[in-house]
Scaffold this motif. Structure first.
Motif, short mmCIF file in Angstrom:
data_model
loop_
_atom_site.label_atom_id
_atom_site.label_comp_id
_atom_site.label_asym_id
_atom_site.label_seq_id
_atom_site.Cartn_x
_atom_site.Cartn_y
_atom_site.Cartn_z
N CYS A 218 -7.20 -4.99 3.00
CA CYS A 218 -6.18 -4.08 2.46
C CYS A 218 -6.10 -2.79 3.28
O CYS A 218 -5.01 -2.32 3.62
CB CYS A 218 -6.48 -3.74 1.00
SG CYS A 218 -6.26 -5.11 -0.15
N ILE A 221 -4.53 -3.54 6.71
CA ILE A 221 -3.07 -3.67 6.61
C ILE A 221 -2.42 -2.30 6.54
O ILE A 221 -1.41 -2.02 7.21
CB ILE A 221 -2.68 -4.51 5.39
CG1 ILE A 221 -3.08 -5.98 5.58
CG2 ILE A 221 -1.16 -4.43 5.11
CD1 ILE A 221 -2.90 -6.84 4.36
N ARG A 222 -3.00 -1.42 5.73
CA ARG A 222 -2.47 -0.07 5.61
C ARG A 222 -2.53 0.68 6.94
O ARG A 222 -1.60 1.40 7.31
CB ARG A 222 -3.26 0.68 4.53
CG ARG A 222 -2.82 2.13 4.30
CD ARG A 222 -3.72 3.10 5.04
NE ARG A 222 -3.35 4.49 4.79
CZ ARG A 222 -3.86 5.51 5.48
NH1 ARG A 222 -4.77 5.29 6.41
NH2 ARG A 222 -3.47 6.74 5.22
N TYR A 225 0.21 -0.59 9.23
CA TYR A 225 1.49 -0.06 8.77
C TYR A 225 1.66 1.41 9.17
O TYR A 225 2.70 1.80 9.71
CB TYR A 225 1.60 -0.18 7.24
CG TYR A 225 2.59 0.78 6.64
CD1 TYR A 225 3.95 0.61 6.83
CD2 TYR A 225 2.15 1.87 5.87
CE1 TYR A 225 4.87 1.51 6.28
CE2 TYR A 225 3.05 2.77 5.34
CZ TYR A 225 4.41 2.58 5.55
OH TYR A 225 5.30 3.47 5.03
N LEU A 248 2.81 -1.02 1.27
CA LEU A 248 1.83 -1.12 2.34
C LEU A 248 0.83 0.04 2.39
O LEU A 248 -0.12 0.00 3.16
CB LEU A 248 2.54 -1.25 3.69
CG LEU A 248 3.41 -2.51 3.81
CD1 LEU A 248 4.17 -2.50 5.13
CD2 LEU A 248 2.57 -3.78 3.68
N MET A 252 -1.75 -1.21 -1.30
CA MET A 252 -2.95 -1.62 -0.57
C MET A 252 -4.16 -0.78 -0.98
O MET A 252 -5.27 -1.30 -1.13
CB MET A 252 -2.72 -1.51 0.93
CG MET A 252 -1.76 -2.53 1.53
SD MET A 252 -2.30 -4.25 1.34
CE MET A 252 -1.27 -4.78 -0.06
#
Length: 293
Positions: A218, A221-222, A225, A248, A252
């Motif tokens: 998580c 992913i952040r 982004y 995002l 997340m």
């Protein structure tokens, strides 16, 4: 994007006059995330106090900073031209994930302490010092860039490029350090499986290991982004469409910290290693040893 020069007080949105966000933050999103992070903070505080796993305070602190950030966005939903609210949400929502990654570094260090030196190429406390130092450095860079960019974006004809480039440098450095940590975590898992270390434990740490992996994904992913978002600049597509920030960043982060409310280290970390192999002494990782309840 045209930005109003009114940076104090509360002025309702005026059609045709842009905001620093490129949109007006949704009231409902602010309310939802303030409530969710507040609940997670309260639960984490109860959990680490109950089990006396005092380093668990990092999760509570991270949630508190997230609450401040989303409260600022909630403020902006009513006062979209207020520069203080805009700067507050930039600063706090950049800082917050650092507390969550610190907690993850401690958990991995505790795993290594429990399973022994053969489970890792680094000592437990080495993870904490190396990666927390990297996080703090990236945080300082991002905060400096955020301050520069925020001041420029709220000024008439302000140049946001220097601040934006500084923020991008900070977030890229953070992404790099998290990537290195991911490889270290993968190496830990590979070594543990190769030496059958997990099978030798009394009880199981697998749920917490899965929770740690989920949280890292998580956060990763952040970070990706945020890197792309800031690389596009303040008028880029991602930064001017709130739905991406909600999904995002906000979503997340609540998943990254919320999973430890469900699978809490205080309940899932063994108090003793239960193994006959060589292990690290308690002073190798002082912050990682929970005292008995």
């Amino acid at each position: 994007m045209t930005v109003s020069s009114d940076t104090i007080g509360c002025v309702a949105y005026v059609e045709g006059i842009g905001t620093s966000y490129g949109y007006v933050p949704h009231l409902s999103a602010g309310v939802v995330f303030v409530v969710l992070f507040s609940l997670s903070m309260i639960i984490h505080t109860i959990q680490f106090c109950w089990k006396r796993v005092w380093w668990g305070v990092v999760f509570s602190l991270g949630c508190m900073v997230e609450v401040l950030g989303w409260a600022a966005r909630l403020w902006s939903s009513q006062c979209p031209y207020n520069g203080d609210a805009f700067l507050m949400q930039i600063s706090t929502l950049i800082i917050a994930p650092t507390f969550f990654t610190a907690g993850i570094y401690i958990i991995l260090g505790r795993f290594i302490q429990l399973l022994g030196p053969e489970s890792s190429i680094l000592k437990p406390n080495t993870y904490l010092w190396i990666f927390c130092t990297c996080d703090i450095l990236s945080l300082v860079i991002q905060a400096a860039g955020g301050g520069m960019a925020s001041a420029a974006v709220n000024s008439v004809n302000g140049n946001t490029a220097p601040g934006t480039h500084t923020m991008v440098a900070g977030i890229v450095f953070q992404l790099f350090s998290v990537t290195i940590f991911v490889f270290c975590a993968i190496d830990f898992i590979r070594r543990s499986l190769r030496h059958n270390l997990l099978q030798e434990m009394n009880g199981t740490i697998l749920p917490l290991l899965y929770a740690m992996i989920f949280s890292v994904v998580c956060i990763y992913i952040r970070s990706i982004y945020r890197t792309i978002e800031l690389s596009q600049g303040w008028s880029g597509y991602l930064i001017t469409h709130e739905k991406y920030f909600i999904a995002l960043d906000g979503a997340m982060m609540i998943c990254a910290v919320g999973v430890f409310n469900i699978i809490n280290p205080g309940w899932f970390l063994p108090q003793t290693n239960g193994r006959k192999r060589e292990t690290y002494s308690s002073d190798e990782i002082e912050m990682n040893v929970p005292s008995s309840s």
